[in-house]
Design a protein around this motif. Sequence first.
Motif, mmCIF file in Angstrom:
data_model
loop_
_atom_site.group_PDB
_atom_site.id
_atom_site.type_symbol
_atom_site.label_atom_id
_atom_site.label_comp_id
_atom_site.label_asym_id
_atom_site.label_seq_id
_atom_site.Cartn_x
_atom_site.Cartn_y
_atom_site.Cartn_z
ATOM 1 N N LEU A 177 46.731 -30.596 22.108
ATOM 2 C CA LEU A 177 45.735 -31.674 22.269
ATOM 3 C C LEU A 177 46.378 -32.702 21.848
ATOM 4 C CD1 LEU A 177 43.085 -32.746 22.624
ATOM 5 C CD2 LEU A 177 42.395 -32.445 20.451
ATOM 6 N N GLY A 178 47.429 -32.901 20.774
ATOM 7 C CA GLY A 178 48.239 -33.985 20.333
ATOM 8 C C GLY A 178 49.413 -34.562 21.508
ATOM 9 N N ARG A 179 49.609 -33.427 21.933
ATOM 10 C CA ARG A 179 50.908 -33.945 23.221
ATOM 11 C C ARG A 179 50.010 -34.543 24.411
ATOM 12 N NH1 ARG A 179 54.888 -28.771 23.920
ATOM 13 N NH2 ARG A 179 55.438 -30.276 25.656
ATOM 14 N N VAL A 180 49.090 -33.699 24.860
ATOM 15 C CA VAL A 180 48.090 -34.407 25.890
ATOM 16 C C VAL A 180 47.615 -35.798 25.577
ATOM 17 C CG1 VAL A 180 45.754 -34.333 27.217
ATOM 18 C CG2 VAL A 180 47.388 -32.149 26.719
ATOM 19 N N ALA A 181 47.081 -35.909 24.273
ATOM 20 C CA ALA A 181 46.713 -37.435 23.760
ATOM 21 C C ALA A 181 47.783 -38.221 23.958
ATOM 22 C CB ALA A 181 46.361 -37.274 22.545
ATOM 23 N N MET A 182 49.122 -37.856 23.790
ATOM 24 C CA MET A 182 50.266 -38.833 23.810
ATOM 25 C C MET A 182 50.491 -39.317 25.199
ATOM 26 S SD MET A 182 52.842 -37.315 21.133
ATOM 27 C CE MET A 182 54.169 -38.533 21.558
ATOM 28 N N SER A 183 50.120 -38.215 26.245
ATOM 29 C CA SER A 183 50.415 -38.397 27.568
ATOM 30 C C SER A 183 49.207 -39.589 28.295
ATOM 31 C CB SER A 183 50.196 -37.328 28.443
ATOM 32 O OG SER A 183 51.341 -36.347 28.118
ATOM 33 N N LEU A 184 48.101 -39.654 27.329
ATOM 34 C CA LEU A 184 47.022 -40.522 27.694
ATOM 35 C C LEU A 184 47.233 -41.580 26.772
ATOM 36 C CD1 LEU A 184 44.075 -37.757 27.749
ATOM 37 C CD2 LEU A 184 45.311 -38.729 29.716
#
Length: 425
Positions: A177-184
């Motif tokens: 979730l943290g990595r996806v949030a960084m992508s967003l």
Amino acid sequence: MSELSQMWGMFALLAVLSCLFVVVPFLRKEKLISVDHDANAERIDIYYQRLEELKVELDNQRLERGDFEDSVIELKRRLLNELSPERTLDTRGNNLVLAATGVAFTVVVSSVFYYFTGSHQQIESWHRAVEKLPEYGERAVLQTGDPLTANELQAFALGLRTKLANSGDDAVAWMLLGRVAMSLNDYEMAMQAFDKALVMQPDNHNVLVNYSQALLIEGTEASVNKAAHMLSRVLRKDPQNIDAISLLALIAYEREDWLEAKSAFEVLLATMTLNDPRYGFIKQRIAEIDQKIATSNTDAEQTDVGPQLTVNVDIAGELAAQIPPNATLFVFAKAANGPRMPLAVKKLTVFNLPLQVNLNDSMAMMPELKLSSFKEVVITARISVDDSVMLQDGELEGSSDLIILQEGTQLVNVTISRVITSTGS
């Protein structure tokens, strides 16, 4: 899902209550009215009898025409008021039609209102995100198939949050979730997710590196310091972690710590082949740092900073694991016979031992107490548990032999080899 079932159950209950609100008034029977036919007949007979009397009086000219007409009207009005109703009301059949019409109207209006203002599309997207969570995970982590689009990344984040809400904490899911949030570009959500993951797995190197990257993007001094400490933790356990070295090299470069930056970039260069597209960039960056180091040395010589001490700092192998988190490294010179105040101090909040630092007159704490003012000094390297130079239990320290200062640059080796056991040490 239980939450969804509860939601639809509430919708159904509200629909039933609204329909009952519409239907119940129409299901009531109107009260049946009884009729007294004999009393009505008697009143009508009295009416006709009185009417004949009025006609007689009119014919005998005992009553004027206007008065006669007024009296007839009054008789009719009285008769209407005295007659019992002669109708029985029972309109239940019509009420059922009206009730059915009201229910249909309620259902149609509610459906149209929900279609235009409700969240059914969001709910459908939510279900789709949960169903496709495994597929999104494979495409994001294993990089199979097409890369995730921005909308799919949003759906992936929604699916992960739903999974965490339903299944409880999962360190891997929080990290994803943290990595996806960084992508967003949602770095606040990313850092919150990484915090959750670190609570469960404090030494997870992937989480620490990704968290450090998010902190560096935030860019504040506190964030950069926190990122540097995290990367140092990774490198103590995994000195060859390329991602950590890359980020630490960027931190050192931004802080103009050229020696540490050069060391980190050289390690990166050693891991790359000549075909790597980054090889030329890293090599160019090292050459740039060499020029900056040469310029710094030239400037130091031109400004006559006095004696130059190049200190190689290392740590004994048995103490390497005892470096506290968020530690600060102090390297300082003191007069062998003189004041207790340091003559030159170098403070590093980001460090990876072994390393090399320079001490000279420009680092004096007071103008009258400088290296060039004394002939004999001792160099000390201390790993502090905080950013204070004051001694505390548990800190690590090492000192050099007596150094006789000379003109030019002198090389000094210091090994951190002891643990401070009391503030009197």
